[in-house]
Design a protein around this motif. Structure first.
Motif, short mmCIF file in Angstrom:
data_model
loop_
_atom_site.label_atom_id
_atom_site.label_comp_id
_atom_site.label_asym_id
_atom_site.label_seq_id
_atom_site.Cartn_x
_atom_site.Cartn_y
_atom_site.Cartn_z
N LEU A 7 17.33 27.64 57.14
CA LEU A 7 17.51 27.45 55.70
C LEU A 7 18.91 27.89 55.28
N ILE A 8 19.38 28.99 55.83
CA ILE A 8 20.75 29.44 55.54
C ILE A 8 21.75 28.37 55.95
N ARG A 9 21.58 27.82 57.14
CA ARG A 9 22.53 26.83 57.65
C ARG A 9 22.44 25.50 56.92
N LYS A 10 21.35 25.27 56.23
CA LYS A 10 21.23 24.09 55.39
C LYS A 10 22.21 24.17 54.23
N TYR A 11 22.39 25.36 53.68
CA TYR A 11 23.27 25.56 52.52
C TYR A 11 24.67 26.03 52.91
N PHE A 12 24.80 26.68 54.07
CA PHE A 12 26.09 27.22 54.50
C PHE A 12 26.32 26.81 55.95
N LYS A 13 26.98 25.69 56.13
CA LYS A 13 27.17 25.12 57.46
C LYS A 13 27.90 26.06 58.40
N ASP A 14 28.91 26.76 57.89
CA ASP A 14 29.72 27.64 58.73
C ASP A 14 29.34 29.11 58.60
#
Length: 417
Positions: A273-280
Motif C-alpha cells: 500500500l505504501i508503494r502504491k502511493y510512494f513509488k520510491d
C-alpha cells in the motif's frame, strides 16, 4: 560559570529530553555541550532497550572520569529507572533519577529547588535544536503494547499524547531553525488514542501542510498505514518518503510469541500500500534475531520474508533477555544466533545497495548537514546518505538538488545540479 556536558544514549525521545535539560540549564547561564566533551559537570541520559545498552550506559561513567577525575555526575533515563543501584558507584555520582524526574537534575545542579517552575516531560515538547539541519519533535510518550521482549512499557509508563495546539506552536518554533523535522514518540503510532475525537497522526501531518520544513515520522506500526493516511501524505511535497515500519520477525509463530498484533501477510499488504502511493519510498525496519521461540524454520521464514519485502535498510538486533518481561519465562530453542545475524546482515546489505542503485541518476532534494573527509553529507527524502563534492562553500541547513551517480561507502556519490 561551570561547563556541563550532556551525554545521551538510546532513542530520539531521549535526545529530545536531553535538549530540554540543556535548555533549562542554559536559562541559568551554564555553558552546555552535547556529547562526551570535557566539562565540570556531566549528565548521562541512559538507555535500557537491551542489556548492551545498559552496559554502555554504565561504562560512560568511567569514560567521564578519564576526562575529568573531579567531575560531578548526574544520572537519568531508562537504565537508571530500571536499575538505579548499578549507578551508585561513588561520591562523584551526585544524583540518580529515572525518566519522569529528569528535570529534577536541573534543581540538583544549580543547588536550588526549581520543581515548581520546571516543565514536566509528560506535557512539553522540544524547542531547542542541537543541530541546525534536523530537529526532533516529541508528540507522544509511553507504550501500552507490552511486547513480550520489551521492558520499555514498564519504564516509560502508559501512553500519553501531547495536545495538538502545543505541537502546532512547537512546529512554528522548529521550522524557523531547521529545514527538517522528525516527528517521534515512544510509541508514535499511538498518537491521539487518548484524545477524544483525534484522527491520530493525520492531524500531525496536517500541521505541516504549509510548513517550509520537510518532515518525516521516526517509526511506525502497521496499524497506522491506511489508504486515508497515505493519500493525505502523498499530497504534501514536504513529506519525506521514508517509512520505518517495525517488523521484528517475519515468522507468524514468532510474531505471536512476541505479542505483535499483526501477521507477516498484513505487514506485506501495508508495504504494498505504501508503494502504491510512494513509488520510491524507503521501507526500513527493525528485526530481532534469535528470539527464544525462534526455530530454524521460523528463522528461514523470516529470511525469505525480508527478501520479499526488499527493505532499503534494516536495524538488526540479536535478542536480549530482559528481566521483568514475559519472554524471560519462554523456553529458549533458538540456536546459532550469531550465524543467523550474519546471514540477515548480509542480505540487508545487498538490499540496501539494490535500493540505492534504483535511485541512481535521479534528482533528489537534500539538506546539507556537515562535512567528512572532503565531502558534504546530506540525506535524500527517502534517507539515502549522499556524499557531495563542491567547489563552492555549502552551508549547514542549505537545500540543494543533486543527482545520485554511484554507490559509495554506506550511501552514494551525488552531484549538485
Amino acid at each position: 560559570m561551570k561547563s556541563i556536558a550532556i551525554i545521551t544514549l538510546g532513542c530520539k525521545v531521549n535526545q529530545v529530553e536531553s535538549e530540554q535539560i540543556a535548555e533549562e540549564l542554559e536559562k541559568y547561564g551554564y555553558n552546555v555541550s552535547m556529547g562526551l566533551n570535557t566539562a565540570d559537570i556531566f549528565v548521562i541520559n541512559t538507555c535500557a532497550v537491551t542489556n548492551e545498552a545498559e552496559r554502555k550506559s554504565r561504562n560512560i561513567i568511567s569514560k567521564v572520569l578519564k576526562l575529568n577525575p573531579n567531575a560531578k555526575i548526574y544520572i537519568c533515563g531508562c537504565s537508571s529507572e530500571n536499575n538505579p543501584e548499578k549507578f551508585n558507584k561513588g561520591d562523584f555520582v551526585k544524583k540518580i533519577v529515572g525518566n519522569n524526574d529528569k528535570l529534577q537534575l536541573v534543581s540538583a545542579i544549580i543547588g536550588d529547588d526549581t520543581e515548581n517552575i520546571c516543565p514536566n516531560f509528560q506535557t512539553k515538547t522540544n524547542s531547542r535544536v542541537s543541530e541546525r539541519t534536523r530537529a526532533t519533535l516529541l508528540v507522544q510518550t509511553g507504550c501500552n503494547n507490552f511486547c513480550t521482549y520489551c521492558i520499555i512499557p514498564y519504564i516509560r509508563g502508559r501512553e500519553k499524547s501531547f495536545p495538538l495546539s502545543e505541537i502546532e506552536k512547537e512546529i512554528k518554533v522548529l521550522e524557523k531553525q531547521a529545514n527538517e523535522i522528525v516527528v517521534t514518540g515512544i510509541n508514535l503510532s499511538a498518537y491521539g488514542k487518548d484524545i477524544k475525537g483525534s484522527d491520530g497522526l493525520i492531524e500531525i501531518a496536517r500541521l505541516f501542510k504549509n510548513s517550509p520544513s520537510r518532515f518525516r515520522f521516526s517509526s511506525l506500526e502497521v496499524n497506522v498505514i491506511t489508504e486515508e493516511f497515505l493519500k493525505e501524505l502523498s499530497e504534501y511535497n514536504n513529506f519525506c518518503n521514508q517509512f520505518h515500519l517495525s517488523l521484528q520477525s517475519g515468522s507468524n509463530n514468532t510474531l505471536k510469541s512476541m505479542n505483535r498484533h499483526y501477521t507477516k501477510e498484513t505487514y506485506l499488504e501495508k508495504v504494498n500500500l505504501i508503494r502504491k502511493y510512494f513509488k520510491d519510498a524507503a521501507i526500513t525496519t527493525d528485526l530481532i534475531v534469535g528470539f527464544p521461540t525462534e526455530t530454524e524454520e521460523d528463522f528461514n521464514e523470516t529470511h525469505e520474508f525480508i527478501k520479499l519485502v526488499n527493505f532499503a535498510e534494516m536495524h538488526i538486533f540479536p535478542y536480549s533477555l530482559r528481566n521483568g518481561t514475559a519472554a524471560v519465562k519462554f523456553k529458549n530453542v533458538a540456536k546459532n544466533v550469531d550465524q543467523r545475524v550474519k546471514t540477515i546482515t548480509e542480505t540487508a546489505r545487498k538490499m540496501k545497495y539494490d535500493f540505492i542503485t534504483k535511485n541512481l541518476n535521479k534528482t533528489h532534494e537534500v539538506i546539507i548537514e556537515n562535512q567528512k573527509n572532503g565531502y558534504y553529507l546530506a540525506h535524500t527524502k527517502n534517507y539515502i546518505l549522499c556524499y557531495i563534492k563542491s567547489n563552492k562553500q555549502l552551508n549547514s541547513n542549505q537545500k540543494v538538488n543533486v543527482v545520485l551517480k554511484e554507490i559509495f561507502e554506506d550511501g552514494a556519490i551525488a552531484e549538485i545540479l
